[in-house]
Design a protein around this motif. Structure first.
Motif, PDB file in Angstrom:
ATOM      1  N   LYS A   8     -26.058  -3.764  16.612  1.00 53.32           N
ATOM      2  CA  LYS A   8     -26.590  -4.369  15.388  1.00 53.32           C
ATOM      3  C   LYS A   8     -28.085  -4.102  15.257  1.00 53.32           C
ATOM      4  O   LYS A   8     -28.575  -3.754  14.174  1.00 53.32           O
ATOM      5  CB  LYS A   8     -26.319  -5.871  15.383  1.00 53.32           C
ATOM      6  CG  LYS A   8     -26.751  -6.563  14.103  1.00 53.32           C
ATOM      7  CD  LYS A   8     -26.490  -8.038  14.159  1.00 53.32           C
ATOM      8  CE  LYS A   8     -27.645  -8.701  14.838  1.00 53.32           C
ATOM      9  NZ  LYS A   8     -27.729 -10.140  14.645  1.00 53.32           N
ATOM     10  N   HIS A  15     -31.646   1.311   9.379  1.00 53.32           N
ATOM     11  CA  HIS A  15     -31.743   0.959   7.966  1.00 53.32           C
ATOM     12  C   HIS A  15     -33.207   0.803   7.530  1.00 53.32           C
ATOM     13  O   HIS A  15     -33.568   1.170   6.417  1.00 53.32           O
ATOM     14  CB  HIS A  15     -30.968  -0.324   7.673  1.00 53.32           C
ATOM     15  CG  HIS A  15     -31.036  -0.752   6.233  1.00 53.32           C
ATOM     16  ND1 HIS A  15     -30.502   0.007   5.213  1.00 53.32           N
ATOM     17  CD2 HIS A  15     -31.590  -1.832   5.647  1.00 53.32           C
ATOM     18  CE1 HIS A  15     -30.729  -0.609   4.065  1.00 53.32           C
ATOM     19  NE2 HIS A  15     -31.396  -1.730   4.307  1.00 53.32           N
ATOM     20  N   ARG A  24     -27.103   0.808   5.010  1.00 57.34           N
ATOM     21  CA  ARG A  24     -26.909  -0.604   4.670  1.00 57.34           C
ATOM     22  C   ARG A  24     -25.474  -1.027   4.958  1.00 57.34           C
ATOM     23  O   ARG A  24     -25.216  -2.110   5.501  1.00 57.34           O
ATOM     24  CB  ARG A  24     -27.238  -0.841   3.204  1.00 57.34           C
ATOM     25  CG  ARG A  24     -27.148  -2.308   2.795  1.00 57.34           C
ATOM     26  CD  ARG A  24     -27.620  -2.531   1.378  1.00 57.34           C
ATOM     27  NE  ARG A  24     -27.016  -1.619   0.417  1.00 57.34           N
ATOM     28  CZ  ARG A  24     -25.915  -1.895  -0.297  1.00 57.34           C
ATOM     29  NH1 ARG A  24     -25.327  -3.060  -0.177  1.00 57.34           N
ATOM     30  NH2 ARG A  24     -25.431  -1.010  -1.140  1.00 57.34           N
ATOM     31  N   ASN A  25     -24.520  -0.165   4.624  1.00 54.81           N
ATOM     32  CA  ASN A  25     -23.114  -0.471   4.899  1.00 54.81           C
ATOM     33  C   ASN A  25     -22.846  -0.545   6.402  1.00 54.81           C
ATOM     34  O   ASN A  25     -22.080  -1.390   6.866  1.00 54.81           O
ATOM     35  CB  ASN A  25     -22.205   0.561   4.244  1.00 54.81           C
ATOM     36  CG  ASN A  25     -22.222   0.455   2.739  1.00 54.81           C
ATOM     37  OD1 ASN A  25     -22.553  -0.585   2.188  1.00 54.81           O
ATOM     38  ND2 ASN A  25     -21.879   1.538   2.061  1.00 54.81           N
ATOM     39  N   LEU A  27     -25.085  -1.400   8.643  1.00 51.74           N
ATOM     40  CA  LEU A  27     -25.707  -2.643   9.085  1.00 51.74           C
ATOM     41  C   LEU A  27     -24.814  -3.841   8.770  1.00 51.74           C
ATOM     42  O   LEU A  27     -24.626  -4.727   9.604  1.00 51.74           O
ATOM     43  CB  LEU A  27     -27.077  -2.813   8.424  1.00 51.74           C
ATOM     44  CG  LEU A  27     -27.826  -4.098   8.733  1.00 51.74           C
ATOM     45  CD1 LEU A  27     -28.109  -4.206  10.218  1.00 51.74           C
ATOM     46  CD2 LEU A  27     -29.112  -4.162   7.928  1.00 51.74           C
ATOM     47  N   LYS A  28     -24.234  -3.855   7.581  1.00 56.91           N
ATOM     48  CA  LYS A  28     -23.335  -4.950   7.206  1.00 56.91           C
ATOM     49  C   LYS A  28     -22.126  -5.016   8.142  1.00 56.91           C
ATOM     50  O   LYS A  28     -21.703  -6.091   8.558  1.00 56.91           O
ATOM     51  CB  LYS A  28     -22.852  -4.782   5.768  1.00 56.91           C
ATOM     52  CG  LYS A  28     -23.817  -5.258   4.734  1.00 56.91           C
ATOM     53  CD  LYS A  28     -23.169  -5.165   3.363  1.00 56.91           C
ATOM     54  CE  LYS A  28     -24.023  -5.812   2.303  1.00 56.91           C
ATOM     55  NZ  LYS A  28     -23.365  -5.780   0.990  1.00 56.91           N
ATOM     56  N   ALA A  29     -21.578  -3.847   8.453  1.00 53.23           N
ATOM     57  CA  ALA A  29     -20.411  -3.801   9.338  1.00 53.23           C
ATOM     58  C   ALA A  29     -20.764  -4.297  10.733  1.00 53.23           C
ATOM     59  O   ALA A  29     -20.002  -5.062  11.343  1.00 53.23           O
ATOM     60  CB  ALA A  29     -19.859  -2.381   9.407  1.00 53.23           C
ATOM     61  N   ARG A  31     -23.262  -6.337  11.544  1.00 49.79           N
ATOM     62  CA  ARG A  31     -23.523  -7.776  11.469  1.00 49.79           C
ATOM     63  C   ARG A  31     -22.213  -8.556  11.445  1.00 49.79           C
ATOM     64  O   ARG A  31     -22.080  -9.597  12.090  1.00 49.79           O
ATOM     65  CB  ARG A  31     -24.335  -8.111  10.219  1.00 49.79           C
ATOM     66  CG  ARG A  31     -25.796  -7.820  10.355  1.00 49.79           C
ATOM     67  CD  ARG A  31     -26.539  -8.222   9.102  1.00 49.79           C
ATOM     68  NE  ARG A  31     -27.960  -7.994   9.234  1.00 49.79           N
ATOM     69  CZ  ARG A  31     -28.811  -8.015   8.226  1.00 49.79           C
ATOM     70  NH1 ARG A  31     -28.375  -8.246   6.992  1.00 49.79           N
ATOM     71  NH2 ARG A  31     -30.092  -7.808   8.429  1.00 49.79           N
ATOM     72  N   SER A  32     -21.259  -8.067  10.686  1.00 50.77           N
ATOM     73  CA  SER A  32     -19.958  -8.722  10.592  1.00 50.77           C
ATOM     74  C   SER A  32     -19.257  -8.734  11.954  1.00 50.77           C
ATOM     75  O   SER A  32     -18.704  -9.750  12.376  1.00 50.77           O
ATOM     76  CB  SER A  32     -19.096  -8.014   9.560  1.00 50.77           C
ATOM     77  OG  SER A  32     -17.807  -8.541   9.526  1.00 50.77           O
TER      78      SER A  32
END
Length: 85
Positions: A8, A15, A24-25, A27-29, A31-32
């Motif tokens: 992460k 990013h 960004r995608n 990073l989102k993945a 983080r999830s």
């Protein structure tokens, strides 16, 4: 948990250096995934603690049962109200 946290952090640095939709995608993945793992670890902790309390209660080991409950509820906060003089 440390490898997921490191992934992460790496995605966040990527990013920040290269802000684009793909980073960004990513990073989102990441983080999830980190949040899911944290929730799984917390759930596993609470399930084992509950199982220990239940087994202590089934065996009649009151000290272990109350010790487990004390661990689950956390420390008691002592509040002192000041007296008016």
């Amino acid at each position: 948990m440390p490898p997921i946290t490191e992934a992460k952090r790496k995605a966040l640095l990527d990013h920040k250096q290269n802000p684009c939709p793909s980073s960004r995608n990513s990073l989102k993945a990441d983080r999830s995934k980190a949040q899911q793992t944290a929730r799984k670890c917390a759930n596993k902790y609470w399930k084992t603690l509950c199982a220990q309390i239940q087994s202590a209660a089934d065996c009649g080991y009151a000290s272990g049962m109350y010790g487990g409950i004390k661990t689950a509820t956390g420390p008691m906060s002592v509040k002192i109200a000041p007296l008016k003089s």
